[in-house]
Design a protein around this motif. Structure first.
Motif, short mmCIF file in Angstrom:
data_model
loop_
_atom_site.label_atom_id
_atom_site.label_comp_id
_atom_site.label_asym_id
_atom_site.label_seq_id
_atom_site.Cartn_x
_atom_site.Cartn_y
_atom_site.Cartn_z
N GLY A 52 6.64 4.23 -1.56
CA GLY A 52 6.22 4.84 -2.77
C GLY A 52 5.00 4.44 -3.16
O GLY A 52 4.41 4.96 -4.09
N THR A 53 4.59 3.41 -2.62
CA THR A 53 3.05 2.96 -2.76
C THR A 53 2.13 3.88 -2.26
O THR A 53 2.25 4.19 -1.17
N ILE A 54 1.00 4.13 -3.29
CA ILE A 54 -0.06 4.95 -2.75
C ILE A 54 -1.23 3.73 -2.56
O ILE A 54 -1.78 3.28 -3.65
N ILE A 82 -6.15 8.44 1.54
CA ILE A 82 -4.91 7.71 0.61
C ILE A 82 -3.86 7.83 2.01
O ILE A 82 -3.74 8.46 2.81
N TYR A 83 -2.94 6.68 1.57
CA TYR A 83 -1.85 6.37 2.44
C TYR A 83 -0.61 6.40 1.21
O TYR A 83 -0.81 5.61 0.03
N TYR A 110 7.26 0.11 10.13
CA TYR A 110 6.60 0.47 8.71
C TYR A 110 6.05 1.68 8.94
O TYR A 110 5.25 1.96 9.88
N SER A 111 6.38 2.65 8.30
CA SER A 111 5.75 4.15 8.43
C SER A 111 5.13 4.39 7.11
O SER A 111 5.41 4.20 6.08
N PHE A 112 3.80 5.04 7.27
CA PHE A 112 3.21 5.70 6.03
C PHE A 112 2.53 7.01 6.49
O PHE A 112 2.35 7.40 7.67
N LEU A 113 2.34 8.00 5.02
CA LEU A 113 1.81 9.14 5.49
C LEU A 113 0.51 8.70 4.97
O LEU A 113 -0.04 8.10 4.30
N ALA A 114 -0.77 9.46 5.75
CA ALA A 114 -2.19 9.22 5.55
C ALA A 114 -2.73 10.89 5.32
O ALA A 114 -2.18 11.82 5.79
N VAL A 115 -3.36 10.63 4.28
CA VAL A 115 -3.95 12.35 3.93
C VAL A 115 -5.28 11.95 3.89
O VAL A 115 -5.99 11.10 3.15
N VAL A 136 -3.68 -4.70 0.24
CA VAL A 136 -2.87 -4.07 -0.62
C VAL A 136 -1.24 -3.75 0.01
O VAL A 136 -1.41 -3.40 1.18
N GLU A 137 -0.58 -4.54 -0.50
CA GLU A 137 0.90 -4.45 -0.07
C GLU A 137 1.51 -3.07 -0.05
O GLU A 137 1.48 -2.52 -1.20
N MET A 138 2.14 -2.54 0.82
CA MET A 138 2.64 -1.12 0.73
C MET A 138 4.27 -1.32 1.07
O MET A 138 4.64 -1.64 1.96
#
Ligand SMILES: O=P(O)(O)OC[C@H]1O[C@H](O)[C@H](O)[C@@H](O)[C@@H]1O
Ligand SMILES: [Fe+2]
Length: 192
Positions: free
Chosen positions: A130-132, A104-105, A151-156, A125-127
């Protein structure tokens, strides 16, 4: 993989400082320049020119200290700079997980997109913050900056997931994301 990264860690909290772009405690960090993205942009000459003209940083990845080993659940924050190369939006290399594991991001800042390809179908998927975005097992994934800011995102992701970059070089991602008049525009991967 460094020995430090492979050490087990105790239960912990990890602090993300968005303005400083740091995680504490922090694991390995990674910077990918234009030269690291060989063979990925459709316009090879434009890519070569960008490498020669200063080889800019396209994205960076900071990781938590949770090790990339089976049954652990590491996290990382990726920041993609805004930009285009011959109209193609700056992006990550993209990879497939060798054993087909999900990920997930979570969008943190800026505007991006998540391009997924299972070898046949492509999904986008547009990010936004707050979008997962969910990547099911077997879907190769690439992130794209579609805005004017980083553009920053968290990845798990599962610690044993791995990164198969050769899969993307061989199969492509189905579509390419270009900068269009009204935002992002898609073309077939093989189109020149
Ligand atoms: O590995 P790339 O395709 O270059 O993508 C950059 C990074 O994006 C996310 O943060 C993933 O969780 C990382 O595992 C990956 O390394
Ligand atoms: Fe992944």
């Amino acid at each position: 993989m460094s020995q430090y990264h492979a050490l087990p860690v105790p239960p912990m909290s990890i602090r993300f400082d968005q303005s400083a772009g740091t995680l504490s405690p922090e694991g390995p960090t990674l910077t990918r320049r234009m030269s690291d993205l060989e063979g990925l942009f459709r316009d090879h000459a434009a890519w070569q020119k960008a490498v020669a003209d200063g080889d800019p940083v396209v994205y960076s990845v900071i990781s938590s200290p949770v090790p990339e080993i089976d049954r652990e659940l590491p996290q990382s924050i990726t920041t993609i700079q805004p930009g285009t190369t011959a109209g193609e939006l700056w992006m990550t290399k993209g990879h497939q997980h060798p054993n087909h594991q999900g990920e997930i991001y979570l969008g943190i800042s800026g505007r991006g997109g998540l391009l997924m390809f299972d070898g046949t179908e492509t999904r986008w998927v547009e990010m936004t913050p707050g979008t997962i975005g969910y990547m099911p097992p077997g879907w190769a994934h690439r992130s794209v900056n579609i805005g004017d800011e980083p553009y920053s995102f968290l990845a798990v992701y599962p610690g044993g997931a791995g990164h198969d970059y050769g899969w993307v070089l061989e199969h492509g991602m189905g579509l390419r994301a270009l900068s269009g008049t009204d935002g992002v525009e898609f073309v077939d991967y093989v189109e020149g």
